[in-house]
Design a protein around this motif. Structure first.
Motif, PDB file in Angstrom:
ATOM      1  N   GLU A  69       0.830  -1.207   0.000  1.00  0.00           N
ATOM      2  CA  GLU A  69       0.000   0.000   0.000  1.00  0.00           C
ATOM      3  C   GLU A  69       0.860   1.251   0.000  1.00  0.00           C
ATOM      4  O   GLU A  69       1.970   1.256   0.537  1.00  0.00           O
ATOM      5  CB  GLU A  69      -0.907   0.023   1.239  1.00  0.00           C
ATOM      6  CG  GLU A  69      -1.942  -1.070   1.282  1.00  0.00           C
ATOM      7  CD  GLU A  69      -2.857  -0.955   2.497  1.00  0.00           C
ATOM      8  OE1 GLU A  69      -2.598  -0.058   3.343  1.00  0.00           O
ATOM      9  OE2 GLU A  69      -3.818  -1.737   2.590  1.00  0.00           O
ATOM     10  N   ALA A  70       0.330   2.304  -0.615  1.00  0.00           N
ATOM     11  CA  ALA A  70       0.899   3.654  -0.515  1.00  0.00           C
ATOM     12  C   ALA A  70      -0.236   4.573  -0.078  1.00  0.00           C
ATOM     13  O   ALA A  70      -1.248   4.681  -0.770  1.00  0.00           O
ATOM     14  CB  ALA A  70       1.467   4.097  -1.857  1.00  0.00           C
ATOM     15  N   ASN A  71      -0.057   5.209   1.070  1.00  0.00           N
ATOM     16  CA  ASN A  71      -1.116   6.040   1.639  1.00  0.00           C
ATOM     17  C   ASN A  71      -0.492   7.348   2.113  1.00  0.00           C
ATOM     18  O   ASN A  71       0.164   7.387   3.154  1.00  0.00           O
ATOM     19  CB  ASN A  71      -1.796   5.304   2.791  1.00  0.00           C
ATOM     20  CG  ASN A  71      -3.043   6.018   3.275  1.00  0.00           C
ATOM     21  OD1 ASN A  71      -3.537   6.934   2.627  1.00  0.00           O
ATOM     22  ND2 ASN A  71      -3.544   5.601   4.412  1.00  0.00           N
ATOM     23  N   ASP A  72      -0.645   8.407   1.344  1.00  0.00           N
ATOM     24  CA  ASP A  72      -0.020   9.689   1.677  1.00  0.00           C
ATOM     25  C   ASP A  72      -1.009  10.561   2.431  1.00  0.00           C
ATOM     26  O   ASP A  72      -1.972  11.072   1.859  1.00  0.00           O
ATOM     27  CB  ASP A  72       0.446  10.399   0.410  1.00  0.00           C
ATOM     28  CG  ASP A  72       1.095  11.740   0.741  1.00  0.00           C
ATOM     29  OD1 ASP A  72       1.578  11.885   1.874  1.00  0.00           O
ATOM     30  OD2 ASP A  72       1.104  12.617  -0.128  1.00  0.00           O
ATOM     31  N   THR A  74       0.455  12.934   4.655  1.00  0.00           N
ATOM     32  CA  THR A  74       1.328  13.974   5.194  1.00  0.00           C
ATOM     33  C   THR A  74       1.761  14.989   4.138  1.00  0.00           C
ATOM     34  O   THR A  74       2.300  16.039   4.475  1.00  0.00           O
ATOM     35  CB  THR A  74       2.603  13.357   5.790  1.00  0.00           C
ATOM     36  OG1 THR A  74       3.346  12.724   4.748  1.00  0.00           O
ATOM     37  CG2 THR A  74       2.251  12.337   6.861  1.00  0.00           C
ATOM     38  N   SER A  78       4.119   8.805  -0.674  1.00  0.00           N
ATOM     39  CA  SER A  78       4.240   7.447  -0.141  1.00  0.00           C
ATOM     40  C   SER A  78       4.348   6.477  -1.309  1.00  0.00           C
ATOM     41  O   SER A  78       3.672   6.657  -2.332  1.00  0.00           O
ATOM     42  CB  SER A  78       3.004   7.115   0.715  1.00  0.00           C
ATOM     43  OG  SER A  78       3.039   5.773   1.138  1.00  0.00           O
ATOM     44  N   TRP A  79       5.208   5.483  -1.166  1.00  0.00           N
ATOM     45  CA  TRP A  79       5.361   4.509  -2.249  1.00  0.00           C
ATOM     46  C   TRP A  79       5.934   3.211  -1.691  1.00  0.00           C
ATOM     47  O   TRP A  79       6.563   3.177  -0.635  1.00  0.00           O
ATOM     48  CB  TRP A  79       6.260   5.063  -3.360  1.00  0.00           C
ATOM     49  CG  TRP A  79       7.577   5.568  -2.871  1.00  0.00           C
ATOM     50  CD1 TRP A  79       8.729   4.871  -2.691  1.00  0.00           C
ATOM     51  CD2 TRP A  79       7.861   6.913  -2.482  1.00  0.00           C
ATOM     52  NE1 TRP A  79       9.713   5.682  -2.208  1.00  0.00           N
ATOM     53  CE2 TRP A  79       9.214   6.947  -2.078  1.00  0.00           C
ATOM     54  CE3 TRP A  79       7.110   8.090  -2.431  1.00  0.00           C
ATOM     55  CZ2 TRP A  79       9.817   8.111  -1.623  1.00  0.00           C
ATOM     56  CZ3 TRP A  79       7.709   9.247  -1.984  1.00  0.00           C
ATOM     57  CH2 TRP A  79       9.054   9.255  -1.596  1.00  0.00           C
ATOM     58  N   ASP A  80       5.683   2.143  -2.428  1.00  0.00           N
ATOM     59  CA  ASP A  80       6.224   0.840  -2.065  1.00  0.00           C
ATOM     60  C   ASP A  80       6.268  -0.017  -3.330  1.00  0.00           C
ATOM     61  O   ASP A  80       5.492   0.203  -4.272  1.00  0.00           O
ATOM     62  CB  ASP A  80       5.356   0.164  -1.000  1.00  0.00           C
ATOM     63  CG  ASP A  80       6.078  -0.986  -0.295  1.00  0.00           C
ATOM     64  OD1 ASP A  80       7.255  -1.233  -0.613  1.00  0.00           O
ATOM     65  OD2 ASP A  80       5.451  -1.631   0.563  1.00  0.00           O
ATOM     66  N   GLU A 179       2.103   4.005  -5.492  1.00  0.00           N
ATOM     67  CA  GLU A 179       2.606   5.315  -5.077  1.00  0.00           C
ATOM     68  C   GLU A 179       1.454   6.296  -4.963  1.00  0.00           C
ATOM     69  O   GLU A 179       0.428   6.164  -5.657  1.00  0.00           O
ATOM     70  CB  GLU A 179       3.660   5.822  -6.069  1.00  0.00           C
ATOM     71  CG  GLU A 179       3.199   5.825  -7.511  1.00  0.00           C
ATOM     72  CD  GLU A 179       4.342   6.118  -8.479  1.00  0.00           C
ATOM     73  OE1 GLU A 179       4.178   7.045  -9.282  1.00  0.00           O
ATOM     74  OE2 GLU A 179       5.372   5.395  -8.402  1.00  0.00           O
ATOM     75  N   TRP A 181       0.462  10.650  -3.801  1.00  0.00           N
ATOM     76  CA  TRP A 181       0.761  12.005  -3.324  1.00  0.00           C
ATOM     77  C   TRP A 181      -0.571  12.706  -3.082  1.00  0.00           C
ATOM     78  O   TRP A 181      -1.414  12.771  -3.986  1.00  0.00           O
ATOM     79  CB  TRP A 181       1.570  12.796  -4.351  1.00  0.00           C
ATOM     80  CG  TRP A 181       3.003  12.389  -4.453  1.00  0.00           C
ATOM     81  CD1 TRP A 181       4.073  12.918  -3.792  1.00  0.00           C
ATOM     82  CD2 TRP A 181       3.529  11.331  -5.259  1.00  0.00           C
ATOM     83  NE1 TRP A 181       5.219  12.270  -4.138  1.00  0.00           N
ATOM     84  CE2 TRP A 181       4.924  11.278  -5.047  1.00  0.00           C
ATOM     85  CE3 TRP A 181       2.960  10.411  -6.147  1.00  0.00           C
ATOM     86  CZ2 TRP A 181       5.744  10.364  -5.674  1.00  0.00           C
ATOM     87  CZ3 TRP A 181       3.764   9.485  -6.768  1.00  0.00           C
ATOM     88  CH2 TRP A 181       5.154   9.473  -6.530  1.00  0.00           C
TER      89      TRP A 181
END
Length: 233
Positions: A69-72, A74, A78-80, A179, A181
């Protein structure tokens, strides 16, 4: 006393680690791990047989391509990503030939860019791909690839018609990424989210018996008898 000993033995059996299988031997062929990134995790398992088709559970690939998961939330992004591969040796036993190799499974993903009124949306993306290459002896490659997808997609890569009797090598690999944003404006913030996974990968090996020379001789004799009967008529 007997019940106590039996209970202790059962407890030891259930608590002992399950050993991974790095090779499978059937009547028609054998399949063996030759290479991969984590030898301690190599694992394949015979899932079943239906007619002339054997199904092999690609256990380690399924374990290593689990959901990311990517959960931004902030604003920093976020990426993985994750990938795995395996090189398998395929040896066809005498009296058989492999007529097709197919990998089936499921790619699952979702993505949701953040949204704020009067502002460009945030960004979210995901990716999943599975590749199969057969060296027999020249390489033949097959793949499925999905970009920015929601819900389930089918993984189905196959060789089609084969007549393989010599040893060959089979390369299998999968890759997933996610990913995100978020978007910020006027003191408000909306997060973005993405995920990806490949699961339920199964290798299907279809085989066919190779007729013995005696069987060919009998077949030719049968054709000869039919030809004689037709000529007499």
């Amino acid at each position: 006393m007997k019940q106590t000993v039996a209970g202790l033995m059962l407890g030891m059996l259930l608590s002992s680690p399950v050993l991974a299988d790095t090779s499978i031997d059937t009547t028609a062929f054998s399949l063996t791990f030759l290479d991969g990134p984590l030898p301690e995790d190599w694992n394949i398992a015979l899932a079943g047989q239906s007619g002339n088709t054997y199904s092999i559970d690609l256990v380690s690939l399924n374990n290593h391509l689990q959901r990311i998961e990517a959960n931004d939330v902030t604003g920093l992004g976020s990426w993985d990503s994750r990938s795995d591969w395996a090189l398998l040796g395929l040896d066809v036993h005498a009296g058989y030939r492999v007529t097709s190799l197919t990998v089936t499974g499921t790619a699952f993903g979702d993505y949701a860019p953040g949204q704020l009124p009067d502002f460009p949306p945030g960004r979210a993306a995901n990716f999943a791909a599975f590749y199969m290459t057969l060296w027999a002896p020249d390489p033949q490659s097959y793949w499925n690839q999905y970009d920015n997808f929601n819900a389930e997609q089918t993984v189905d890569v196959g060789t089609g018609g084969l007549s393989l009797t010599a040893p060959a090598q089979l390369g299998l690999s999968g890759a997933i990424s996610a990913e995100a944003w978020g978007v910020e404006g006027d003191g408000a913030y909306a997060g973005s989210f993405a995920s990806a996974q490949i699961r339920d990968l199964v290798l299907h090996v279809e085989v066919s018996p190779v007729p013995e020379p005696a069987a060919y001789a009998m077949l030719l004799a049968g054709f000869a008898l039919v030809g004689c009967a037709v000529r007499k008529r």
